[in-house]
Design an enzyme around this catalytic site. Structure first.
Site, PDB file in Angstrom:
ATOM      1  N   TRP A   1       0.824  -1.216   0.000  1.00  0.00           N
ATOM      2  CA  TRP A   1       0.000   0.000   0.000  1.00  0.00           C
ATOM      3  C   TRP A   1       0.859   1.269   0.000  1.00  0.00           C
ATOM      4  O   TRP A   1       0.344   2.362  -0.133  1.00  0.00           O
ATOM      5  CB  TRP A   1      -0.976   0.014   1.167  1.00  0.00           C
ATOM      6  CG  TRP A   1      -0.387  -0.420   2.463  1.00  0.00           C
ATOM      7  CD1 TRP A   1       0.261   0.363   3.356  1.00  0.00           C
ATOM      8  CD2 TRP A   1      -0.381  -1.744   3.001  1.00  0.00           C
ATOM      9  NE1 TRP A   1       0.667  -0.387   4.423  1.00  0.00           N
ATOM     10  CE2 TRP A   1       0.288  -1.692   4.228  1.00  0.00           C
ATOM     11  CE3 TRP A   1      -0.885  -2.981   2.557  1.00  0.00           C
ATOM     12  CZ2 TRP A   1       0.479  -2.813   5.027  1.00  0.00           C
ATOM     13  CZ3 TRP A   1      -0.695  -4.100   3.342  1.00  0.00           C
ATOM     14  CH2 TRP A   1      -0.016  -4.009   4.553  1.00  0.00           C
ATOM     15  N   ARG A   2       2.162   1.112   0.177  1.00  0.00           N
ATOM     16  CA  ARG A   2       3.010   2.312   0.146  1.00  0.00           C
ATOM     17  C   ARG A   2       3.381   2.699  -1.279  1.00  0.00           C
ATOM     18  O   ARG A   2       3.965   3.755  -1.500  1.00  0.00           O
ATOM     19  CB  ARG A   2       4.275   2.081   0.977  1.00  0.00           C
ATOM     20  CG  ARG A   2       3.934   2.021   2.449  1.00  0.00           C
ATOM     21  CD  ARG A   2       5.143   2.108   3.341  1.00  0.00           C
ATOM     22  NE  ARG A   2       4.693   2.245   4.710  1.00  0.00           N
ATOM     23  CZ  ARG A   2       5.316   1.725   5.759  1.00  0.00           C
ATOM     24  NH1 ARG A   2       6.422   1.039   5.609  1.00  0.00           N
ATOM     25  NH2 ARG A   2       4.835   1.903   6.970  1.00  0.00           N
TER      26      ARG A   2
ATOM     27  N   GLU B   1      -5.833   1.055   5.345  1.00  0.00           N
ATOM     28  CA  GLU B   1      -5.969   1.442   6.753  1.00  0.00           C
ATOM     29  C   GLU B   1      -7.063   0.630   7.449  1.00  0.00           C
ATOM     30  O   GLU B   1      -6.911   0.207   8.591  1.00  0.00           O
ATOM     31  CB  GLU B   1      -6.265   2.942   6.875  1.00  0.00           C
ATOM     32  CG  GLU B   1      -5.061   3.816   6.620  1.00  0.00           C
ATOM     33  CD  GLU B   1      -3.887   3.512   7.545  1.00  0.00           C
ATOM     34  OE1 GLU B   1      -4.110   3.093   8.686  1.00  0.00           O
ATOM     35  OE2 GLU B   1      -2.739   3.673   7.109  1.00  0.00           O
TER      36      GLU B   1
ATOM     37  N   GLN C   1      -7.746  -4.401  11.345  1.00  0.00           N
ATOM     38  CA  GLN C   1      -8.356  -5.697  11.629  1.00  0.00           C
ATOM     39  C   GLN C   1      -7.346  -6.815  11.771  1.00  0.00           C
ATOM     40  O   GLN C   1      -7.665  -7.862  12.305  1.00  0.00           O
ATOM     41  CB  GLN C   1      -9.302  -6.083  10.491  1.00  0.00           C
ATOM     42  CG  GLN C   1     -10.224  -4.984  10.108  1.00  0.00           C
ATOM     43  CD  GLN C   1     -11.645  -5.441  10.069  1.00  0.00           C
ATOM     44  OE1 GLN C   1     -12.486  -4.762  10.590  1.00  0.00           O
ATOM     45  NE2 GLN C   1     -11.941  -6.573   9.505  1.00  0.00           N
ATOM     46  N   THR C   2      -6.169  -6.609  11.227  1.00  0.00           N
ATOM     47  CA  THR C   2      -5.238  -7.736  11.201  1.00  0.00           C
ATOM     48  C   THR C   2      -3.798  -7.242  11.159  1.00  0.00           C
ATOM     49  O   THR C   2      -3.548  -6.055  10.984  1.00  0.00           O
ATOM     50  CB  THR C   2      -5.554  -8.655   9.984  1.00  0.00           C
ATOM     51  OG1 THR C   2      -4.780  -9.828  10.089  1.00  0.00           O
ATOM     52  CG2 THR C   2      -5.222  -7.975   8.668  1.00  0.00           C
TER      53      THR C   2
ATOM     54  N   GLY D   1     -12.547 -10.499   9.421  1.00  0.00           N
ATOM     55  CA  GLY D   1     -13.495 -10.240  10.512  1.00  0.00           C
ATOM     56  C   GLY D   1     -14.274  -8.945  10.292  1.00  0.00           C
ATOM     57  O   GLY D   1     -14.118  -8.268   9.277  1.00  0.00           O
ATOM     58  N   TYR D   2     -15.096  -8.596  11.263  1.00  0.00           N
ATOM     59  CA  TYR D   2     -15.881  -7.348  11.217  1.00  0.00           C
ATOM     60  C   TYR D   2     -16.407  -7.019   9.814  1.00  0.00           C
ATOM     61  O   TYR D   2     -15.979  -6.047   9.185  1.00  0.00           O
ATOM     62  CB  TYR D   2     -15.059  -6.173  11.736  1.00  0.00           C
ATOM     63  CG  TYR D   2     -14.804  -6.231  13.213  1.00  0.00           C
ATOM     64  CD1 TYR D   2     -15.848  -6.050  14.122  1.00  0.00           C
ATOM     65  CD2 TYR D   2     -13.531  -6.467  13.704  1.00  0.00           C
ATOM     66  CE1 TYR D   2     -15.616  -6.119  15.487  1.00  0.00           C
ATOM     67  CE2 TYR D   2     -13.301  -6.541  15.072  1.00  0.00           C
ATOM     68  CZ  TYR D   2     -14.346  -6.368  15.955  1.00  0.00           C
ATOM     69  OH  TYR D   2     -14.114  -6.430  17.285  1.00  0.00           O
TER      70      TYR D   2
ATOM     71  N   TYR E   1      -9.094   8.275  13.624  1.00  0.00           N
ATOM     72  CA  TYR E   1      -7.795   7.740  13.218  1.00  0.00           C
ATOM     73  C   TYR E   1      -7.716   7.563  11.694  1.00  0.00           C
ATOM     74  O   TYR E   1      -6.768   8.018  11.040  1.00  0.00           O
ATOM     75  CB  TYR E   1      -7.528   6.388  13.918  1.00  0.00           C
ATOM     76  CG  TYR E   1      -6.416   5.650  13.245  1.00  0.00           C
ATOM     77  CD1 TYR E   1      -5.099   5.984  13.514  1.00  0.00           C
ATOM     78  CD2 TYR E   1      -6.686   4.680  12.282  1.00  0.00           C
ATOM     79  CE1 TYR E   1      -4.066   5.355  12.842  1.00  0.00           C
ATOM     80  CE2 TYR E   1      -5.666   4.054  11.602  1.00  0.00           C
ATOM     81  CZ  TYR E   1      -4.362   4.390  11.885  1.00  0.00           C
ATOM     82  OH  TYR E   1      -3.343   3.786  11.211  1.00  0.00           O
TER      83      TYR E   1
ATOM     84  N   ASP F   1      -3.052   5.922  16.562  1.00  0.00           N
ATOM     85  CA  ASP F   1      -3.517   4.567  16.875  1.00  0.00           C
ATOM     86  C   ASP F   1      -2.738   4.037  18.082  1.00  0.00           C
ATOM     87  O   ASP F   1      -1.982   4.779  18.720  1.00  0.00           O
ATOM     88  CB  ASP F   1      -3.369   3.642  15.653  1.00  0.00           C
ATOM     89  CG  ASP F   1      -1.907   3.389  15.298  1.00  0.00           C
ATOM     90  OD1 ASP F   1      -1.015   4.043  15.881  1.00  0.00           O
ATOM     91  OD2 ASP F   1      -1.645   2.522  14.440  1.00  0.00           O
TER      92      ASP F   1
ATOM     93  N   CYS G   1      15.266  -0.226  22.092  1.00  0.00           N
ATOM     94  CA  CYS G   1      15.635   1.176  22.356  1.00  0.00           C
ATOM     95  C   CYS G   1      16.972   1.557  21.734  1.00  0.00           C
ATOM     96  O   CYS G   1      17.142   2.687  21.276  1.00  0.00           O
ATOM     97  CB  CYS G   1      15.652   1.442  23.854  1.00  0.00           C
ATOM     98  SG  CYS G   1      14.028   1.204  24.596  1.00  0.00           S
TER      99      CYS G   1
HETATM  100  S1  SF4 Z   1      13.714   4.745  23.251  1.00  0.00           S
HETATM  101 FE1  SF4 Z   1      12.689   2.816  23.547  1.00  0.00          FE
HETATM  102  S2  SF4 Z   1      10.880   3.255  24.742  1.00  0.00           S
HETATM  103 FE2  SF4 Z   1      11.658   5.190  23.938  1.00  0.00          FE
HETATM  104  S3  SF4 Z   1      10.491   5.518  22.080  1.00  0.00           S
HETATM  105 FE3  SF4 Z   1      12.389   4.482  21.501  1.00  0.00          FE
HETATM  106  S4  SF4 Z   1      11.931   2.288  21.524  1.00  0.00           S
HETATM  107 FE4  SF4 Z   1      10.296   3.356  22.582  1.00  0.00          FE
END
Ligand code: SF4
Length: 351
Positions: free
Chosen positions: A34-35, A47, A52-53, A91-92, A127, A145, A204
């Site tokens: 879809w991009r 969207e 739904q999935t 679904g739905y 949304y 979302d 992170c």
């Molecule tokens: S640093 Fe970690 S907790 Fe913070 S927005 Fe990025 S992935 Fe999420």
């Protein structure tokens, strides 16, 4: 994890988002069908499917759907049976119906290009309107979302339930939308939530927001209490005669209008069922051993007992008394759209 943040610090964190997210998105975005096309009809279809999935399941559905129905006009004119078959597994079905109504409206009056206009289409909420307006029309319209709430609540350190944050995030995000890259900005937030800032064990160290993030863990958002599901006993009667199986159309309740096997939302005993069959002249029908199955909808849970019932010789009596129509099993499998609450039972028929 820090719990408080000044307004100035909050504004500074927001202001940094486009410069941090867009280069990351350009480099890391997934290649999704879809991009490739920002046609508003296609964005709307994708969207609604993604609500739904999972992405992987939506991919195949999306490709098939837009190949068969490449424009809003094609969807507007699509027979309901074909539409449901294309929607099968998502679904739905009410969303498929609403999508068709929306397609009928935009075929007649054109596609609204603002979130406000889009929200007036059937089945399009806050949304979805933001997603279509930003991705297809480059409007600074946030689409918040669950992924976006997760990313922002962690980044900003907002220790509140998601329901209390959605509206606030939409209001706070709108002014930082970068002109000319609104669609990419929306998608970068979603993409980060889907691929890096995952519900548990976020990555992170790979995150472009790491420097400013106030949480750096999966401690947020605060989980929301889910409403308890109501458990309902359901008796499903799988009438068959040789290679033919009986199909019923639901008239009310969940899945209204859908193809199904004959169902009563109560527990019928085998004795009660035999008496019922005898009363309609189908006393010769043979009732098989029931199979237990559980199907979970968003707000109710069906505890199903599915009885195979061999009605060879009394098809007509069963058809008229239970309001069913017999079809060849191969045709049911290939051409009729059975919701997943019923589709599992196909394996109980031989053939
Ligand atoms: S640093 Fe970690 S907790 Fe913070 S927005 Fe990025 S992935 Fe999420």
């Amino acid at each position: 994890m820090e719990q408080t943040i000044t307004d100035a610090a909050r504004a500074a964190l927001y202001a940094e988002l486009p410069a941090l997210l867009l280069p990351w998105y350009d480099k890391n975005k997934r290649d999704l069908p879809w991009r490739a096309n920002k046609d508003p009809y296609r964005v709307l279809v994708s969207e609604l499917m993604l609500q739904q999935t999972r992405v992987e399941a939506a991919r195949e559905h999306y490709i098939r759907f837009v190949r068969e129905l490449p424009t809003a006009a094609a969807l507007a004119a699509c027979p309901e049976d074909k539409l449901f078959k294309l929607w099968e597994g998502l679904g739905y079905y009410s969303r498929a119906r609403n999508l068709q109504k929306a397609a009928q409206e935009v075929s007649e009056h054109g596609f609204p290009c603002t979130a406000e206009g889009l929200k007036k289409l059937p089945g399009v909420g806050e949304y979805t309107a933001g997603a279509v307006a930003s991705i297809a029309f480059e409007q600074p319209a946030p689409a918040v979302d669950g992924n976006v709430v997760r990313v922002l609540s962690r980044y900003l350190g907002d220790a509140l339930p998601a329901a209390q944050l959605r509206k606030r995030y939409a209001e706070e995000l709108a002014p930082v939308y970068p002109a000319g890259r609104c669609g990419d900005f929306t998608q970068s937030l979603m993409e980060l939530g889907a691929t890096v800032c995952a519900p548990s064990s976020p990555l992170c160290l790979a995150c472009p927001l790491l420097g400013g993030c106030r949480t750096k863990s999966d401690a947020l958002p605060i989980p929301e209490k889910k409403p308890e599901r109501r458990k309902t006993p359901v008796t499903m009667l799988l009438f068959y005669a040789g290679e033919r199986v009986a199909i019923w159309r639901r008239k009310e309740g969940v899945l209204r209008g859908m193809y199904a096997f004959y169902t009563e939302e109560r527990a019928l005993t085998e004795g009660g069922l035999a008496a019922r069959l005898a009363a309609c002249g189908a006393g010769g029908a043979k009732i098989g051993q029931p199979t237990a199955h559980r199907h979970v909808f968003s707000h109710i849970e069906w505890e199903i007992a599915a009885y195979p019932v061999d009605c060879a010789g009394c098809e007509a009596e069963v058809a008229s008394s239970f309001g069913v129509v017999f079809y060849p099993l191969s045709e049911v499998k290939a051409a009729l759209s059975l919701p997943s609450a019923y589709r599992w039972a196909l394996r109980l028929f031989k053939g």
